[in-house]
Design an enzyme around this catalytic site. Structure first.
Site, PDB file in Angstrom:
ATOM      1  N   HIS A 291       0.792  -1.127   0.017  1.00 48.90           N
ATOM      2  CA  HIS A 291      -0.014   0.144   0.035  1.00 48.90           C
ATOM      3  C   HIS A 291       0.895   1.177  -0.087  1.00 48.90           C
ATOM      4  CE1 HIS A 291      -3.107  -2.723   1.165  1.00 48.90           C
ATOM      5  NE2 HIS A 291      -2.260  -3.445   2.134  1.00 48.90           N
TER       6      HIS A 291
ATOM      7  N   SER B 249      15.743  19.479 -15.549  1.00 54.34           N
ATOM      8  CA  SER B 249      14.899  20.485 -15.595  1.00 54.34           C
ATOM      9  C   SER B 249      15.556  21.675 -16.091  1.00 54.34           C
ATOM     10  CB  SER B 249      14.456  20.683 -14.236  1.00 54.34           C
ATOM     11  OG  SER B 249      13.444  21.890 -14.346  1.00 54.34           O
TER      12      SER B 249
END
Length: 481
Positions: free
Chosen positions: A155, A285
């Site tokens: 999870h 970036s």
């Protein structure tokens, strides 16, 4: 290539030359010529005297279509509005001795469908070696890190420890299933053969004056000449479009596997535990110079979604083929079949690149384990205290209180997990103070992960890859931007 016309990035930007060539116009039209040649050879062999050696020889000399012939066929198609007949005309002009017998007895689907089946087989022959090499690289990675403990996640919440290598076996196992499915789909492919306009072979029965045995011999001879093992026993005008479902299903399933793998790598990159290769001059970036974006894995996720969606094209098309055929299959198949194989080709090339240079950061992994392991070790602490004569219930309450205090430090104060320091300062746990370090050894929390990994790679993977040993290389794949 014109800069004023759209071209698919699948071929212009990403896919390999070998895969792009399979679905190129030149290969398509040259394959049609090979089909016409083999039909003529088979018809002559089975007994049609009108097929001359000169006709066959001229066809053999002009199998590779030229740019000029492609252009001439395009002009002819504009007049007759039929691509196959346009190429019959141009091939006949190139091979005048064969002009009268090219396409004899055949329907358009003799060349279009049989060619498609050849392309599908050849495309799988490009994909399968790449998948083999992805599995081989990941298997070496798994063995290299079979003993390195890492925090497991369920999870996306901290769970029991596993190892880096064991986690990799989960990726490998799914890829092995993809290999099985792809090999099965490739080997199941047959040819449409020579079946005539509605699949009844009526035109060929007429050519051989009602001799059914000769028609069957013709069908099998063409298939043998083209290197296939079997012919579909019955067809309509086309081969059943359900075959396209069988062909695209393994590719869609591969897309699910690659998406899961790449997503895991993206998450691990965020955790700074494992990263895909990052080139020395690569820019993550334009604004944030420090960034190391997982652009390869992001590309894999992006194209995997596209690949999975293409299966629906095949399912919907197969379901609406009325009776012996309709033509609403044509346009969509021109798009979805090449797109599926080009996309799968790009995915596997990218996967080879990623798995050739995965970077592991053991110190980061260790730090994350140390942040969570004290909580996981509580059961070990309880059992050790019981062995020293303590009460399980009393010990459980003591460790519960300390665990909540340590959790508050982590969650409320942003501090480190200090549960073990609290245990060391609590007199109740004095009988096991000397054992705490051994109770917290991460390698004792991974169960059989190292043994499972080693057995899986050396047995299951080795057996699965044994037929493909000659395909395994050490070459990396350079990617376009």
């Amino acid at each position: 290539m014109s800069n004023d016309k759209y071209s698919t990035p699948l071929s212009s930007r990403y896919a390999s030359e070998e895969m792009s060539k399979i679905f190129s116009l030149r290969n398509r039209f040259s394959t049609w010529r090979k089909l016409w040649l083999n039909l003529a050879i088979a018809e002559q062999k089975v007994g049609l005297s009108m097929i001359t050696d000169e006709a066959i020889e001229q066809m053999k000399q002009h199998l590779d279509i030229t740019d000029e012939e492609i252009a001439a066929a395009s002009v002819e198609e504009a007049k007759v509005r039929h691509d196959v007949m346009a190429h019959v005309h141009v091939f006949g002009e190139t091979c005048p001795a064969a002009a009268g017998i090219i396409h004899l007895g055949a329907t358009s689907c003799y060349v279009t469908d049989n060619a498609d089946l050849i392309f599908l087989r050849d495309a799988y022959d490009v994909l399968i070696p790449k998948l083999v090499n992805v599995i081989d690289r990941l298997s070496k990675f798994a063995l290299q890190y079979k003993d390195l403990p890492v925090l497991g996640w369920t999870h996306f919440q901290p769970a029991q420890l596993t190892t880096v290598g064991k986690r990799a076996t989960l990726w490998i196992q799914e890829l092995l299933w993809d290999l099985r499915n792809m090999v099965r789909a490739r080997n199941d492919l047959g040819l449409r053969g020579v079946k005539g306009t509605t699949g009844t072979q009526a035109s060929f029965l007429s050519l051989f004056h009602g001799d059914h045995d000769k028609v069957e011999e013709l069908d099998q001879t063409v298939v043998n000449l083209l290197g296939f093992e079997h012919v579909y026993p019955v067809t309509g005008q086309t081969y059943s479009r359900k075959i396209d479902i069988d062909v695209l299903s393994p590719l869609a399933s591969l897309g699910a596997t690659t998406h899961k793998f790449a997503t895991d790598i993206r998450l691990l990159a965020n955790l700074k535990e494992i990263e895909e290769p990052f080139e020395k001059s690569q820019i993550g970036s334009s604004a944030m110079a420090y960034k190391r974006n997982p652009m390869r894995s992001e590309r894999v996720c992006s194209l995997s979604r596209h690949l999975g969606g293409l299966l629906n094209d095949a399912i919907q098309t197969a379901s609406v083929q009325w009776f012996e055929r309709t033509l609403d299959d044509s346009a969509i198949r021109r798009i979805s079949l090449p797109s599926a194989f080009l996309t799968a080709d790009i995915l596997l090339s990218t996967m080879i690149n990623i798995t050739s240079g995965l970077v592991v950061y053991p110190k980061v992994i260790e730090r994350r384990i140390n942040a969570e392991l004290p909580f996981m070790a509580t059961e070990n602490i309880i059992m050790a205290m019981v062995e020293k004569g303590g009460s399980r219930q009393d010990c459980h309450e003591e460790i519960r209180v300390l665990s909540h205090q340590a959790s508050d430090v982590v969650k409320q104060e942003g501090g480190d997990n200090d549960l073990i320091e609290r245990v060391k300062k609590t007199e109740y746990f004095k009988p096991i103070w000397a054992e705490l370090d051994s109770l917290l050894d991460p390698s004792t929390f991974v169960g059989r992960a190292p043994q499972q990994t080693e057995k899986f790679v050396n047995k299951d993977v080795a057996e699965a890859l044994a037929p493909f040993k000659s395909m395994i290389t050490s070459e990396n794949v350079s990617l376009s931007v």
